[in-house]
Design a protein around this motif. Structure first.
Motif, PDB file in Angstrom:
ATOM      1  N   ASP A  15      31.559  57.855  -2.869  1.00 10.71           N
ATOM      2  CA  ASP A  15      31.203  57.289  -1.567  1.00 10.71           C
ATOM      3  C   ASP A  15      32.407  57.175  -0.633  1.00 10.71           C
ATOM      4  O   ASP A  15      32.325  57.561   0.540  1.00 10.71           O
ATOM      5  CB  ASP A  15      30.564  55.913  -1.726  1.00 10.71           C
ATOM      6  CG  ASP A  15      29.152  55.992  -2.281  1.00 10.71           C
ATOM      7  OD1 ASP A  15      28.622  57.106  -2.409  1.00 10.71           O
ATOM      8  OD2 ASP A  15      28.591  54.923  -2.582  1.00 10.71           O
ATOM      9  N   LEU A  16      33.519  56.667  -1.126  1.00 13.60           N
ATOM     10  CA  LEU A  16      34.694  56.501  -0.269  1.00 13.60           C
ATOM     11  C   LEU A  16      35.234  57.852   0.199  1.00 13.60           C
ATOM     12  O   LEU A  16      35.622  58.007   1.350  1.00 13.60           O
ATOM     13  CB  LEU A  16      35.786  55.717  -0.986  1.00 13.60           C
ATOM     14  CG  LEU A  16      35.494  54.234  -1.186  1.00 13.60           C
ATOM     15  CD1 LEU A  16      36.621  53.578  -1.965  1.00 13.60           C
ATOM     16  CD2 LEU A  16      35.310  53.549   0.146  1.00 13.60           C
ATOM     17  N   ARG A  17      35.261  58.816  -0.704  1.00 12.25           N
ATOM     18  CA  ARG A  17      35.741  60.146  -0.319  1.00 12.25           C
ATOM     19  C   ARG A  17      34.840  60.752   0.754  1.00 12.25           C
ATOM     20  O   ARG A  17      35.317  61.350   1.712  1.00 12.25           O
ATOM     21  CB  ARG A  17      35.794  61.060  -1.548  1.00 12.25           C
ATOM     22  CG  ARG A  17      36.450  62.401  -1.222  1.00 12.25           C
ATOM     23  CD  ARG A  17      36.582  63.243  -2.443  1.00 12.25           C
ATOM     24  NE  ARG A  17      35.305  63.904  -2.680  1.00 12.25           N
ATOM     25  CZ  ARG A  17      35.029  64.606  -3.747  1.00 12.25           C
ATOM     26  NH1 ARG A  17      35.909  64.718  -4.715  1.00 12.25           N
ATOM     27  NH2 ARG A  17      33.863  65.195  -3.886  1.00 12.25           N
ATOM     28  N   THR A  18      33.537  60.563   0.604  1.00 12.91           N
ATOM     29  CA  THR A  18      32.592  61.085   1.590  1.00 12.91           C
ATOM     30  C   THR A  18      32.810  60.427   2.948  1.00 12.91           C
ATOM     31  O   THR A  18      32.797  61.107   3.984  1.00 12.91           O
ATOM     32  CB  THR A  18      31.151  60.852   1.115  1.00 12.91           C
ATOM     33  OG1 THR A  18      30.992  61.477  -0.161  1.00 12.91           O
ATOM     34  CG2 THR A  18      30.152  61.422   2.082  1.00 12.91           C
ATOM     35  N   LEU A  19      33.032  59.118   2.972  1.00 14.47           N
ATOM     36  CA  LEU A  19      33.276  58.426   4.238  1.00 14.47           C
ATOM     37  C   LEU A  19      34.574  58.893   4.891  1.00 14.47           C
ATOM     38  O   LEU A  19      34.637  59.060   6.117  1.00 14.47           O
ATOM     39  CB  LEU A  19      33.298  56.913   4.021  1.00 14.47           C
ATOM     40  CG  LEU A  19      31.955  56.282   3.686  1.00 14.47           C
ATOM     41  CD1 LEU A  19      32.137  54.810   3.348  1.00 14.47           C
ATOM     42  CD2 LEU A  19      30.975  56.460   4.817  1.00 14.47           C
ATOM     43  N   ARG A  20      35.620  59.120   4.087  1.00 15.70           N
ATOM     44  CA  ARG A  20      36.878  59.626   4.639  1.00 15.70           C
ATOM     45  C   ARG A  20      36.702  61.014   5.225  1.00 15.70           C
ATOM     46  O   ARG A  20      37.233  61.326   6.296  1.00 15.70           O
ATOM     47  CB  ARG A  20      37.951  59.650   3.558  1.00 15.70           C
ATOM     48  CG  ARG A  20      38.478  58.293   3.206  1.00 15.70           C
ATOM     49  CD  ARG A  20      39.655  58.402   2.238  1.00 15.70           C
ATOM     50  NE  ARG A  20      39.920  57.098   1.662  1.00 15.70           N
ATOM     51  CZ  ARG A  20      39.732  56.776   0.393  1.00 15.70           C
ATOM     52  NH1 ARG A  20      39.318  57.676  -0.475  1.00 15.70           N
ATOM     53  NH2 ARG A  20      39.988  55.562  -0.031  1.00 15.70           N
ATOM     54  N   GLU A  21      35.948  61.872   4.529  1.00 17.50           N
ATOM     55  CA  GLU A  21      35.704  63.214   5.041  1.00 17.50           C
ATOM     56  C   GLU A  21      34.890  63.164   6.325  1.00 17.50           C
ATOM     57  O   GLU A  21      35.148  63.935   7.254  1.00 17.50           O
ATOM     58  CB  GLU A  21      34.997  64.057   3.989  1.00 17.50           C
ATOM     59  CG  GLU A  21      35.895  64.433   2.832  1.00 17.50           C
ATOM     60  CD  GLU A  21      35.163  65.209   1.756  1.00 17.50           C
ATOM     61  OE1 GLU A  21      33.975  65.538   1.943  1.00 17.50           O
ATOM     62  OE2 GLU A  21      35.790  65.486   0.726  1.00 17.50           O
ATOM     63  N   LEU A  22      33.924  62.261   6.398  1.00 24.41           N
ATOM     64  CA  LEU A  22      33.126  62.114   7.613  1.00 24.41           C
ATOM     65  C   LEU A  22      34.004  61.650   8.775  1.00 24.41           C
ATOM     66  O   LEU A  22      33.891  62.165   9.894  1.00 24.41           O
ATOM     67  CB  LEU A  22      31.979  61.132   7.383  1.00 24.41           C
ATOM     68  CG  LEU A  22      31.082  60.865   8.577  1.00 24.41           C
ATOM     69  CD1 LEU A  22      30.376  62.142   8.999  1.00 24.41           C
ATOM     70  CD2 LEU A  22      30.070  59.794   8.233  1.00 24.41           C
TER      71      LEU A  22
END
Length: 71
Positions: free
Chosen positions: A29-36
């Motif tokens: 989840d955190l990686r996805t938010l950073r990529e977004l």
């Protein structure tokens, strides 16, 4: 069926078939938010807008409308 039940079912099936199980829900989840966030900053740069600080500036204009500079 909840996401946890689906994950447990998928893990069981993967184990029975000898495959590697999927990561548990919420792992990335955190990686996805950073990529977004990075993607949104990239799109802002391509559109020639400020890449960061837009939300803070907008809130500042709403909270302090008379504090604008006279330049």
């Amino acid at each position: 069926m909840s996401i946890t039940q689906q994950y447990l079912l998928d893990t069981y099936r993967a184990q029975r078939l000898g495959e590697t199980p999927q990561p548990p829900p919420g792992t990335h989840d955190l990686r996805t938010l950073r990529e977004l966030r990075g993607y949104r900053q990239f799109r802002a740069v391509v559109a020639e807008r400020p890449a960061h600080g837009r939300l803070r500036r907008a809130l500042g204009r709403l909270l302090h409308p008379q504090a604008r500079s006279a330049c």
